[in-house]
Design a protein around this motif. Structure first.
Motif, PDB file in Angstrom:
ATOM      1  N   VAL A 156       0.955  -1.230   0.032  1.00  0.00           N
ATOM      2  CA  VAL A 156       0.169  -0.157   0.164  1.00  0.00           C
ATOM      3  C   VAL A 156       0.841   1.303   0.004  1.00  0.00           C
ATOM      4  CG1 VAL A 156      -1.906  -1.239   0.982  1.00  0.00           C
ATOM      5  CG2 VAL A 156      -0.008   0.016   2.659  1.00  0.00           C
ATOM      6  N   ALA A 157       0.338   2.251  -0.380  1.00  0.00           N
ATOM      7  CA  ALA A 157       1.159   3.422  -0.354  1.00  0.00           C
ATOM      8  C   ALA A 157       1.710   4.092   0.665  1.00  0.00           C
ATOM      9  CB  ALA A 157       0.391   4.603  -1.300  1.00  0.00           C
ATOM     10  N   ALA A 158       0.961   4.257   1.602  1.00  0.00           N
ATOM     11  CA  ALA A 158       1.251   4.605   3.023  1.00  0.00           C
ATOM     12  C   ALA A 158       0.646   4.099   4.216  1.00  0.00           C
ATOM     13  CB  ALA A 158       1.157   6.291   2.974  1.00  0.00           C
ATOM     14  N   GLN A 159       0.976   3.888   5.360  1.00  0.00           N
ATOM     15  CA  GLN A 159       0.356   3.850   6.766  1.00  0.00           C
ATOM     16  C   GLN A 159       1.098   4.577   7.588  1.00  0.00           C
ATOM     17  OE1 GLN A 159      -0.083  -0.078   9.100  1.00  0.00           O
ATOM     18  NE2 GLN A 159      -1.307  -0.401   7.420  1.00  0.00           N
ATOM     19  N   GLN A 160       0.144   5.102   8.505  1.00  0.00           N
ATOM     20  CA  GLN A 160       0.461   6.006   9.535  1.00  0.00           C
ATOM     21  C   GLN A 160      -0.176   5.481  10.988  1.00  0.00           C
ATOM     22  OE1 GLN A 160      -0.147  10.241   8.845  1.00  0.00           O
ATOM     23  NE2 GLN A 160       0.503   9.932   6.869  1.00  0.00           N
ATOM     24  N   VAL A 161       0.773   5.304  11.888  1.00  0.00           N
ATOM     25  CA  VAL A 161       0.691   4.946  13.276  1.00  0.00           C
ATOM     26  C   VAL A 161       1.320   5.931  14.257  1.00  0.00           C
ATOM     27  CG1 VAL A 161       0.654   3.169  15.007  1.00  0.00           C
ATOM     28  CG2 VAL A 161       0.722   2.452  12.512  1.00  0.00           C
ATOM     29  N   ARG A 162       0.427   6.520  15.085  1.00  0.00           N
ATOM     30  CA  ARG A 162       0.851   7.332  16.343  1.00  0.00           C
ATOM     31  C   ARG A 162       0.266   7.211  17.456  1.00  0.00           C
ATOM     32  NH1 ARG A 162      -0.909  13.441  13.971  1.00  0.00           N
ATOM     33  NH2 ARG A 162      -2.883  13.033  14.003  1.00  0.00           N
ATOM     34  N   GLY A 163       0.702   7.513  18.602  1.00  0.00           N
ATOM     35  CA  GLY A 163       0.072   7.319  19.728  1.00  0.00           C
ATOM     36  C   GLY A 163       0.864   7.534  21.163  1.00  0.00           C
ATOM     37  N   VAL A 164       0.311   7.303  22.098  1.00  0.00           N
ATOM     38  CA  VAL A 164       1.001   7.773  23.363  1.00  0.00           C
ATOM     39  C   VAL A 164       0.803   6.603  24.207  1.00  0.00           C
ATOM     40  CG1 VAL A 164       0.873   9.373  25.297  1.00  0.00           C
ATOM     41  CG2 VAL A 164       0.343  10.150  23.279  1.00  0.00           C
ATOM     42  N   ASP A 165       1.879   6.123  25.097  1.00  0.00           N
ATOM     43  CA  ASP A 165       1.755   5.022  26.092  1.00  0.00           C
ATOM     44  C   ASP A 165       2.226   6.038  27.479  1.00  0.00           C
ATOM     45  OD1 ASP A 165       1.411   2.865  24.592  1.00  0.00           O
ATOM     46  OD2 ASP A 165       3.372   2.528  24.206  1.00  0.00           O
ATOM     47  N   ILE A 166       1.177   5.681  28.534  1.00  0.00           N
ATOM     48  CA  ILE A 166       1.250   6.289  29.787  1.00  0.00           C
ATOM     49  C   ILE A 166       1.266   5.407  30.967  1.00  0.00           C
ATOM     50  CG2 ILE A 166       0.502   7.982  31.173  1.00  0.00           C
ATOM     51  CD1 ILE A 166      -0.503   9.639  28.918  1.00  0.00           C
ATOM     52  N   SER A 167       2.325   5.405  31.824  1.00  0.00           N
ATOM     53  CA  SER A 167       2.135   4.375  33.065  1.00  0.00           C
ATOM     54  C   SER A 167       2.121   5.284  34.323  1.00  0.00           C
ATOM     55  CB  SER A 167       3.090   3.282  32.833  1.00  0.00           C
ATOM     56  OG  SER A 167       4.434   3.765  32.898  1.00  0.00           O
ATOM     57  N   LEU A 168       1.544   4.964  35.266  1.00  0.00           N
ATOM     58  CA  LEU A 168       1.641   5.518  36.517  1.00  0.00           C
ATOM     59  C   LEU A 168       1.678   4.556  37.648  1.00  0.00           C
ATOM     60  CD1 LEU A 168       1.375   8.308  38.361  1.00  0.00           C
ATOM     61  CD2 LEU A 168      -1.124   7.738  38.338  1.00  0.00           C
ATOM     62  N   ARG A 169       2.755   4.753  38.802  1.00  0.00           N
ATOM     63  CA  ARG A 169       3.021   3.430  39.643  1.00  0.00           C
ATOM     64  C   ARG A 169       2.940   4.017  40.829  1.00  0.00           C
ATOM     65  NH1 ARG A 169       3.898  -1.717  39.404  1.00  0.00           N
ATOM     66  NH2 ARG A 169       4.192  -1.740  37.004  1.00  0.00           N
ATOM     67  N   TYR A 170       2.546   3.700  41.822  1.00  0.00           N
ATOM     68  CA  TYR A 170       2.751   4.353  43.307  1.00  0.00           C
ATOM     69  C   TYR A 170       2.708   3.224  44.377  1.00  0.00           C
ATOM     70  CZ  TYR A 170       2.062   6.656  47.862  1.00  0.00           C
ATOM     71  OH  TYR A 170       2.161   7.158  49.049  1.00  0.00           O
ATOM     72  N   GLY A 171       3.806   3.024  45.034  1.00  0.00           N
ATOM     73  CA  GLY A 171       3.847   1.875  45.924  1.00  0.00           C
ATOM     74  C   GLY A 171       4.453   2.651  47.387  1.00  0.00           C
ATOM     75  N   ARG A 172       3.899   1.832  48.307  1.00  0.00           N
ATOM     76  CA  ARG A 172       4.141   2.459  49.822  1.00  0.00           C
ATOM     77  C   ARG A 172       4.047   1.246  50.882  1.00  0.00           C
ATOM     78  NH1 ARG A 172       0.480   7.155  52.791  1.00  0.00           N
ATOM     79  NH2 ARG A 172       1.790   7.191  54.842  1.00  0.00           N
ATOM     80  N   ASP A 173       5.224   1.275  51.442  1.00  0.00           N
ATOM     81  CA  ASP A 173       5.334   0.514  52.736  1.00  0.00           C
ATOM     82  C   ASP A 173       4.316   0.624  53.772  1.00  0.00           C
ATOM     83  OD1 ASP A 173       7.020  -1.132  51.458  1.00  0.00           O
ATOM     84  OD2 ASP A 173       8.767   0.187  52.056  1.00  0.00           O
TER      85      ASP A 173
END
Length: 321
Positions: A156-173
């Motif tokens: 195919v002539a062209a294909q475009q992919v774009r995006g954002v990955d986000i991760s949030l992590r919180y740990g506490r003893d």
């Protein structure tokens, strides 16, 4: 707050077609024209729908750009935020060119792949050397064929992919009670495809049998030496079923998973080195969102994004010596 700087990365890659993409068996399926978006044709009109590999595929090329950032605020120890932005632009992308087969005859983006009112010679060439199959049609009658649709793997002539990955992590003893941790990860995706240069783009992400625009997963876990309990919520965004006009919406789906792991942590005896894992996937037995079946053999849901397996309970026991 401690933050790592964005790290932009640009790369260019090249990939040749696989043997499967080149030499996969080619078939010609006789279908009713109405199943491929045909309107205004006499009753019983059919199309020849060709699929399979192509030996003369060119290598595809891609230009990739990514940037990442991570932050750990000093005022809130245990919190970490990460974000990745990406963009991929393909040229000569090796793919099935008609992303929405039900629009083969109605979408102008696919016009270059359709031969209307084919001649006897074109019909003969379309079935020569190919396996002939039938879908909702009992036989092949050349006089009823109104179009040949070429949906073989192609550049195919062209294909475009774009995006954002986000991760949030919180740990506490939490002292003698152990440790708790919360996490959230999500992806936003956009993608589109152009069959030939100058033609309009067809949206891919967010449509049936393609990745949704949104995927999210959030979790909460508690851990104490020897025992871990975790629960997670999974969200798959809504999709557009572009097989019909106007497109119908396929609902989003949210499921819940839980797991419990216990390690015996004993030094001797038969229980030494024993781990027990109990888990439940899709705790509330959510069925996949319904979508209208185009054919009797098609499942009434998007099998690429949802599972037909409902609540799944498992128990595993392992021992180390």
């Amino acid at each position: 707050m401690t933050a790592s700087k964005p790290l932009p990365l640009c790369a260019r890659t090249i990939r040749s077609a696989s043997a499967y993409q080149r030499y996969n068996n080619q078939i010609a399926v006789v279908r009713l024209a109405t199943t491929r978006g045909g309107v205004g044709y006499p009753a019983g009109s059919t199309v020849l729908d060709i699929s399979g590999g192509q030996p003369d595929l060119k290598a595809e090329r891609a230009e990739t750009w990514t940037a990442s950032i991570a932050a750990t605020p000093a005022t809130l120890p245990g919190l970490r935020l990460e974000a990745d932005v990406f963009s991929i632009r393909y040229k000569n992308r090796i793919a099935t060119p008609i992303a929405v087969p039900g629009q083969s005859l109605s979408n102008p983006a696919y016009a270059s792949l359709v031969t209307l009112d084919p001649s006897a010679a074109q019909l003969a060439a379309a079935i020569e050397g190919r396996e002939l199959q039938f879908n909702s049609v009992g036989s092949y009658d050349p006089s009823k064929v109104v179009a040949i649709i070429d949906n073989r793997v192609a550049n195919v002539a062209a294909q475009q992919v774009r995006g954002v990955d986000i991760s949030l992590r919180y740990g506490r003893d939490i002292g003698a009670a152990g440790r708790i941790e919360a996490n959230l990860a999500g992806t936003y995706l956009e993608s589109k495809q152009q069959v030939v240069a100058g033609s309009q783009y067809t949206e891919l992400a967010g449509t049936i049998y393609n990745p949704p625009n949104w995927r999210l997963r959030g979790g909460l876990s508690w851990e104490k030496p020897g025992t871990t309990v975790a629960a997670s919520v999974n969200y798959t965004g809504a999709l557009d079923d572009t097989r019909s006009t106007p497109a119908a919406q396929i609902d989003a789906q949210t499921t819940v998973d839980i797991s419990i792991r216990h390690e015996t942590n004993v030094d001797r005896g038969i229980l030494k080195g024993v781990d027990v894992i109990f888990s439940v996937q899709n705790l509330f037995d959510k069925a996949p969102p319904y979508s209208r079946s185009a054919y009797i053999a098609d499942p009434p849901y998007d099998s690429a994004n949802y599972s037909a397996i409902g609540r799944f309970v498992s128990l595993g026991v392992s021992k180390q010596w």
